[in-house]
Design a protein around this motif. Structure first.
Motif, PDB file in Angstrom:
ATOM      1  N   ALA A  13      86.286  33.140 122.211  1.00 14.20           N
ATOM      2  CA  ALA A  13      86.388  32.240 123.369  1.00 14.20           C
ATOM      3  C   ALA A  13      85.029  31.871 123.943  1.00 14.20           C
ATOM      4  O   ALA A  13      84.800  30.725 124.355  1.00 14.20           O
TER       5      ALA A  13
ATOM      6  N   LYS B  97      95.216  29.400 128.319  1.00 15.70           N
ATOM      7  CA  LYS B  97      93.803  29.809 128.247  1.00 15.70           C
ATOM      8  C   LYS B  97      92.952  28.946 129.179  1.00 15.70           C
ATOM      9  O   LYS B  97      92.047  29.432 129.853  1.00 15.70           O
TER      10      LYS B  97
ATOM     11  N   ASP C  33      94.273  44.722 125.815  1.00 18.60           N
ATOM     12  CA  ASP C  33      93.832  43.502 126.488  1.00 18.60           C
ATOM     13  C   ASP C  33      93.619  43.793 127.967  1.00 18.60           C
ATOM     14  O   ASP C  33      94.263  44.697 128.525  1.00 18.60           O
TER      15      ASP C  33
ATOM     16  N   THR D 287      90.589  34.754 132.277  1.00 17.18           N
ATOM     17  CA  THR D 287      91.933  34.717 131.682  1.00 17.18           C
ATOM     18  C   THR D 287      92.968  34.974 132.767  1.00 17.18           C
ATOM     19  O   THR D 287      92.652  35.558 133.815  1.00 17.18           O
TER      20      THR D 287
ATOM     21  N   GLY E  80      93.375  29.931 132.779  1.00 19.45           N
ATOM     22  CA  GLY E  80      92.576  31.124 133.062  1.00 19.45           C
ATOM     23  C   GLY E  80      91.122  30.783 133.320  1.00 19.45           C
ATOM     24  O   GLY E  80      90.495  31.300 134.267  1.00 19.45           O
ATOM     25  N   ARG E  81      90.563  29.892 132.498  1.00 21.83           N
ATOM     26  CA  ARG E  81      89.154  29.499 132.671  1.00 21.83           C
ATOM     27  C   ARG E  81      88.928  28.765 133.994  1.00 21.83           C
ATOM     28  O   ARG E  81      87.901  28.957 134.656  1.00 21.83           O
TER      29      ARG E  81
END
Length: 533
Positions: free
Chosen positions: A332, A47, A472, A64, A50-51
């Motif tokens: 998130a 995660k 998703d 993501t 991804g950020r």
């Protein structure tokens, strides 16, 4: 007519539990501790990756990893592990367990450190180098599976052999737990040192530049336990079964084990020469004799491990839904990047502590009492029951009873670990001849890792919603979680069926199980009963 057991092997079989057994468990177990830490720690930081590297200005949610990148980052180590299990399994029978054992550890140390040093500041450079190093990390980890299991089985006495091999494998649970604890410590330290607002308040400042150090430190710490174990691995003598039955060196086998067991053991060179010249004990993996004696055994160990790992690794699919629904992981956008790592690590540590670790140790304490067959059959049975119990009233669990879902979910993990996740690792190290033991364990383990790849990635796509508006980001519609659970229930049931191909090794010597004490080529296959009598 069976021949008399070599004295050095008989001495090992009847030896009382003593310090060298526990030393071997720690030395082999720390390899598995490292394996689990390295394989499972990546899920704690995906995660964050991804950020950092896939942030989109103006997006309502944090960046993501795209599906293909997520599959590569998470799956490349599995591919390396599968390859390493086959290669090092074969090499362990050719060169010896000890010689190859050090190579796998060096590879793990170098690759763990290199993973954290993945170079570049752009997504493409970092992800490419990370995937490259994690493949080789997986390759080293793969070698640890057949070698650790084989070494422990060949050192152990026949009364408590199952518990010793299970204890090595149980270190995997502590490795998963350690990964979560390290992530908690690192993320807490950085979150306090570098204050950042949630994504919903300030998307750019929610990911501080120092967040790039967090995932690198977490991955690099995996090198420490492997590094600390290397010296002790190199001091271990080669197993007597390899030295006597494969290398045909009776004098060295007797000398090594005399030192380890602190008793006087005769070399019996005549017996070893006779064994070496016996065509009944020289057949290869692809021979008719192997197919007759052990063909069904190999089918049993490969299929059960394959089916188990499909179900075991696919269970991660439900974690994000479960954790979100019960409030363990908030949305998130309500967190900054480093705090999200903390919340994910906290949730996974709780799961490891409450269901994963206890399941392993139930196996350790009970395997030599109730046997491998009973534990594996029971594990697959309860995994089947709980999968269908999750699937049939799925909407009820999802909408009205989140705590019930977590309890059922935890029980599937518990019975996987107090069940086939442990026994599929143990049995292949016991039932094949010494000259093929590491190879056959490697084949069985590689079959399992193929199942893990299907479970982790095939079901990631399959479990997507049938409604394309609910999938998703980047994923096509699938069959939905409820139908995926039905499929997994059926897979566990098949695992229960194929368990009947696997013999019960409890309380029997390795040579009795493998048929290496049989006298003539024409004699039948060794006893293949499963249910203890």
């Amino acid at each position: 007519m069976g021949r008399e057991q070599l004295q050095v092997l008989n001495t090992l079989d009847v030896a009382k539990t003593q310090l060298y057994h526990f030393t071997a468990i720690v030395i082999a177990g720390m390899g598995f501790f490292t394996d689990a830490y390295d394989l499972f720690s990546i899920s704690l930081v995906t995660k964050l990756l991804g950020r950092i590297y896939y942030h989109v200005n103006g997006a309502s949610k944090p960046g993501t990893l795209p599906p293909n990148v997520a599959a590569a980052v998470n799956g490349v180590a599995f591919c390396g592990t599968l390859t390493g299990q086959l290669f090092f399994g074969w090499l362990g029978d050719k060169m010896g367990r000890k010689q190859v054992y050090g190579l796998t550890l060096i590879l793990m140390v170098i690759s763990s450190i290199a993973s954290g040093l993945s170079f570049g500041s752009e997504a493409k450079g970092v992800i490419t180098s990370l995937c490259f190093f994690r493949f080789w990390l997986g390759f080293g980890i793969g070698g640890d599976y057949p070698l650790s299991a084989t070494i422990m089985s060949e050192y152990a006495n026949k009364k408590t052999r199952g518990a010793f091999i299970a204890a090595v494998f149980a270190m995997q649970g502590f490795g998963i737990l350690a990964g979560g604890i390290v992530a908690l410590i690192v993320s807490t330290a950085f979150d306090h040192a570098y204050k950042a607002p949630p994504y919903s308040v300030d998307p750019v400042r929610s990911t501080v530049p120092q967040a790039d150090y967090v995932w690198r430190i977490i991955l690099m710490v995996g090198a420490l336990p492997a590094l600390l174990t290397y010296y002790w691995r190199m001091r271990m003598p080669e197993t007597a079964r390899y030295t006597a039955l494969v290398a045909n060196n009776a004098k060295k086998a007797a000398a090594d084990m005399s030192k380890v067991l602190q008793v006087e053991i005769q070399a019996e060179e005549d017996k070893v020469e006779k064994l070496a010249g016996d065509p009944a004990q020289s057949f290869g993996l692809f021979s008719r004799q192997f197919a007759r004696r052990h063909g069904l055994h190999l089918v049993g160990t490969t299929t059960t491990w394959f089916l188990l790992d499909i179900a075991f690794y696919s269970q991660n699919l439900f974690q994000k839904d479960i954790f979100s629904q019960i409030g363990w992981i908030p949305a998130a956008k309500s967190m900054n990047a480093i705090h999200e790592v903390y919340r994910i690590a906290k949730a996974q540590t709780l799961i490891a502590l409450c269901s994963t670790v206890p399941g392993y140790w139930f196996t350790v304490f009970l395997i030599d009492i109730i046997g491998r067959f009973a534990i594996q059959l029971m594990g697959f049975f309860f995994m089947t029951v709980f999968m269908f119990a999750l699937a049939i009233p799925y909407n009820h669990w999802k909408n009205h009873n989140h705590i019930g879902f977590v309890v059922m979910y935890s029980f599937t993990f518990f019975f996987a670990n107090f069940g086939p996740n442990a026994t599929t690792f143990i049995v292949p190290a016991e039932i094949f001849p010494a000259r093929l033991r590491s190879t056959c364990h490697g084949i069985s383990a590689a079959s399992g890792k193929a199942g893990a790849i299907i479970g982790a990635f095939g079901f990631l796509y399959a479990a997507q919603s049938t409604d394309k508006t609910q999938t998703d980001a980047g994923y096509p519609p699938g069959i939905g979680i409820q139908n995926a659970l039905y499929v997994l229930g059926a897979i566990n049931f098949l695992g229960m069926v194929f368990t009947f191909l696997v013999p019960e090794p409890k309380g029997r010597s390795l040579e009795e199980l493998s048929g290496e004490n049989d006298g003539e080529v024409g004699e039948g296959a060794p006893n293949t009963r499963t249910v203890p009598v």
